[in-house]
Design a protein around this motif. Structure first.
Motif, short mmCIF file in Angstrom:
data_model
loop_
_atom_site.label_atom_id
_atom_site.label_comp_id
_atom_site.label_asym_id
_atom_site.label_seq_id
_atom_site.Cartn_x
_atom_site.Cartn_y
_atom_site.Cartn_z
N TYR A 190 0.79 -1.27 -0.25
CA TYR A 190 -0.02 0.15 0.02
C TYR A 190 0.92 1.48 0.01
O TYR A 190 0.58 2.31 -0.75
N PHE A 191 1.89 1.18 0.95
CA PHE A 191 2.68 2.25 1.00
C PHE A 191 3.46 2.58 -0.24
O PHE A 191 3.57 3.93 -0.95
N GLU A 192 4.13 1.63 -1.02
CA GLU A 192 4.82 1.49 -2.10
C GLU A 192 4.20 1.77 -3.27
O GLU A 192 4.34 2.75 -4.20
N VAL A 193 3.18 1.26 -3.75
CA VAL A 193 2.05 1.39 -4.87
C VAL A 193 1.11 2.58 -4.67
O VAL A 193 0.84 3.59 -5.77
N ASN A 194 0.34 2.60 -3.65
CA ASN A 194 -0.91 3.53 -3.65
C ASN A 194 -0.27 4.98 -3.08
O ASN A 194 -0.87 5.95 -3.50
N ARG A 195 0.82 5.03 -2.44
CA ARG A 195 1.20 6.24 -1.56
C ARG A 195 2.67 6.59 -2.36
O ARG A 195 3.05 7.72 -1.89
N SER A 196 3.30 5.67 -3.15
CA SER A 196 4.75 6.33 -3.35
C SER A 196 5.57 6.48 -2.77
O SER A 196 6.23 7.35 -2.65
N MET A 197 5.65 5.64 -1.46
CA MET A 197 6.72 5.86 -0.66
C MET A 197 7.72 5.04 -0.45
O MET A 197 8.14 4.71 0.85
N GLY A 198 7.91 4.27 -1.46
CA GLY A 198 8.90 3.20 -1.51
C GLY A 198 10.26 3.83 -0.83
O GLY A 198 11.19 2.82 -0.38
N THR A 199 10.64 5.10 -1.02
CA THR A 199 11.90 5.65 -0.50
C THR A 199 11.78 6.15 0.88
O THR A 199 12.65 6.81 1.44
N ASP A 200 10.61 6.19 1.30
CA ASP A 200 10.41 6.81 2.86
C ASP A 200 11.04 6.08 3.84
O ASP A 200 11.20 4.84 3.83
N GLN A 201 11.79 6.46 4.85
CA GLN A 201 12.60 5.79 5.76
C GLN A 201 11.76 5.05 6.57
O GLN A 201 12.20 3.76 7.00
N ARG A 202 10.43 5.49 6.91
CA ARG A 202 9.69 4.46 7.71
C ARG A 202 9.43 3.32 7.14
O ARG A 202 9.42 2.18 7.60
N VAL A 203 9.10 3.42 5.78
CA VAL A 203 8.82 2.16 4.84
C VAL A 203 10.08 1.34 5.01
O VAL A 203 9.82 -0.02 4.78
N THR A 247 6.58 -5.72 14.30
CA THR A 247 6.62 -5.06 13.10
C THR A 247 5.23 -4.68 12.42
O THR A 247 5.12 -3.60 11.92
N LEU A 248 4.39 -5.61 12.58
CA LEU A 248 2.68 -5.42 12.18
C LEU A 248 2.31 -4.22 12.96
O LEU A 248 1.63 -3.24 12.42
N THR A 249 2.43 -4.15 14.15
CA THR A 249 1.95 -3.08 15.18
C THR A 249 2.70 -1.71 14.75
O THR A 249 2.07 -0.76 14.39
N LEU A 250 4.12 -1.68 14.24
CA LEU A 250 4.57 -0.50 13.77
C LEU A 250 3.88 -0.04 12.55
O LEU A 250 3.89 1.05 12.32
N ALA A 251 3.81 -1.09 11.56
CA ALA A 251 3.21 -0.87 10.30
C ALA A 251 2.19 -0.30 10.48
O ALA A 251 1.59 0.61 9.73
N THR A 252 1.13 -0.76 11.26
CA THR A 252 -0.02 -0.17 11.36
C THR A 252 -0.15 1.30 12.02
O THR A 252 -1.00 1.96 11.53
N GLN A 253 0.69 1.64 12.92
CA GLN A 253 0.62 2.99 13.53
C GLN A 253 1.12 3.77 12.54
O GLN A 253 0.68 4.91 12.38
N VAL A 254 2.10 3.43 11.67
CA VAL A 254 2.71 4.42 10.47
C VAL A 254 1.57 4.72 9.59
O VAL A 254 1.35 5.92 9.14
N ARG A 255 0.64 3.54 9.05
CA ARG A 255 -0.38 3.92 8.11
C ARG A 255 -1.41 4.77 8.80
O ARG A 255 -1.98 5.68 8.25
N GLU A 256 -1.67 4.64 10.31
CA GLU A 256 -2.41 5.58 10.95
C GLU A 256 -2.08 6.95 10.85
O GLU A 256 -3.00 8.01 10.65
N GLU A 257 -0.79 7.11 11.06
CA GLU A 257 0.03 8.30 11.11
C GLU A 257 -0.27 9.27 9.82
O GLU A 257 -0.46 10.23 9.74
N ILE A 258 -0.05 8.30 8.75
CA ILE A 258 -0.08 8.81 7.28
C ILE A 258 -1.56 9.14 6.90
O ILE A 258 -1.58 10.31 6.21
N GLY A 259 -2.30 8.46 7.51
CA GLY A 259 -3.69 8.57 6.80
C GLY A 259 -3.95 7.92 5.48
O GLY A 259 -3.14 7.52 4.79
N GLU A 260 -5.27 7.80 4.82
CA GLU A 260 -5.56 7.38 3.65
C GLU A 260 -5.00 8.33 2.51
O GLU A 260 -4.62 7.69 1.63
N GLY A 261 -5.21 9.68 2.90
CA GLY A 261 -4.84 10.42 1.64
C GLY A 261 -5.63 10.34 0.43
O GLY A 261 -6.81 9.66 0.53
N PHE A 262 -5.27 10.95 -0.78
CA PHE A 262 -6.16 10.76 -1.82
C PHE A 262 -5.62 9.63 -2.75
O PHE A 262 -4.30 9.84 -3.10
#
Length: 373
Positions: free
Chosen positions: A265-278, A321-336
């Motif tokens: 989701y982060f890489e494809v839908n949000r283009s966040m492949g180079t984001d340090q958190r991802v 890691t799943l808990t951390l991933a869920t937290q990052v997704r909540e922080e970023i939000g769904e966006g457009f």
């Protein structure tokens, strides 16, 4: 002088040959002895019967006349019956001996070579009382030379384990204690979601065997049932560890699958492949996957304890890691995100917006026209 030496050497050679001949075993078992009961342990007081058939194999004589055959038993109230048969013809009244030891002197067995001489011996007695479960001699046979010394290689023994009732009772109590602990462990793992089906099946087998052992007066049979119970409990404990390891592996794999979905989701839908958190999530995910791979290797090798430990480690890493991933997704939000499946909705909303803007512009222009007259 030389002649005397040759004579002495010749006599020495003859003496050695005589000694070698006298040291040879002069009997063999014609058939495999018949024993009743045929196998397994026996209980004190249990009747036992043995039948042996011996063929005498002496060279110059069927058996050396100065040797003897000795039979021995540790059975209680033994009764020996012996019958010497020559060319298939036996005695009209076979001799009976009631003693722990029976001997047949060589002169009764010594005939010219070429005759078919067979000795048939039947032993009846009762298994002795023992203070501890132990092996007892049911029957032993040996050939004794003229000095009463056993001829090398001539001893043959039939042994059987006689069970001590007190040992059986103690072992039943120990098995019941182990069975109770096993049941508690099965129940505990069941509550935590472990598949205990295989362990429960083996537990039921063990319980049935212990119940049989507790209710019988045949201590040898009880001992055999206890062996069955111990084997079943071993299998149950192994199955429980295997099932626990499999649950850890399954839970770890499920968590990794969810992590992969979030990373996608982060890489494809949000283009966040180079984001340090991802990137950090991907690193932590790979560490969990490595531990999971080690757990699967141990599982395939049937090292279930090691698989359980590695599986728990993989599951802990994956869940963290799943808990951390869920937290990052909540922080970023769904966006457009432009979803082609919702394209008609987007087009409709756009048309509405255009109409609203057009209407506002039209009203403003009309008002201006009215003012200009």
């Amino acid at each position: 002088m030389r002649s005397a030496i040759k004579v002495l050497m010749g006599l020495l050679a003859v003496f050695c040959l005589v000694q070698a001949a006298s040291a040879a075993v002069n009997y063999k078992l014609s058939t495999t002895p018949t024993v009743s009961p045929s196998s397994g342990d026996i209980s004190p007081g249990e009747p036992v019967t043995v039948l042996v058939t011996l063929t005498l194999t002496g060279t110059e004589q069927t058996f050396p006349d100065k040797n003897q055959l000795e039979f021995y038993t540790e059975l209680n109230d033994p009764q020996w019956t012996r019958d010497i048969q020559i060319d298939g013809i036996g005695s009209d009244s076979p001799r009976t001996v009631k003693n722990m030891r029976m001997t047949i002197p060589g002169f009764e067995l010594s005939y010219k070579s070429g005759l078919n001489l067979v000795v048939k011996v039947t032993l009846k007695g009762y298994a002795p009382t023992v203070t501890a479960t132990s092996s007892k001699t049911i029957m032993s046979i040996q050939e004794l030379d003229s000095n009463g010394v056993a001829v090398e290689g001539s001893t043959y023994s039939i042994k059987r384990t006689v069970v001590n009732p007190q040992d059986v009772q103690a072992n039943i109590a120990t098995a019941q204690t182990r069975l109770t602990a096993l049941k508690a462990s099965i129940d505990e793992k069941l509550v935590s979601g472990v598949d205990t089906t295989a362990a429960q099946t083996k537990y039921d087998e063990a319980k049935a065997a212990i119940n049989r052992a507790s209710s019988t007066s045949d201590f040898a049979a009880a001992k055999a049932d206890l062996t069955v119970a111990q084997t079943a409990m071993d299998a149950a404990e192994t199955a429980l560890v295997q099932a626990e390891a499999q649950k850890e592996i399954n839970d770890a794999q499920s968590a990794i699958n969810q992590i992969d979905g979030i990373i996608t989701y982060f890489e494809v839908n949000r283009s966040m492949g180079t984001d340090q958190r991802v990137m950090n999530l991907k690193t932590q995910r790979d560490l969990a996957a490595q531990s999971l791979s080690l757990a699967n290797d141990q599982m395939n090798a049937k090292n279930y304890d090691a698989a359980r430990i590695k599986g728990a480690d993989a599951n802990q890493k994956a869940q963290s890691t799943l808990t951390l991933a869920t937290q990052v997704r909540e922080e970023i939000g769904e966006g457009f995100s432009l979803n082609l499946g919702s394209l008609p909705l987007y087009i409709g909303a756009g048309i509405v917006i255009v109409l609203i803007i057009g209407g506002i512009i039209y009203l403003r222009n009309r008002k201006r026209w009215d003012e200009l007259g």
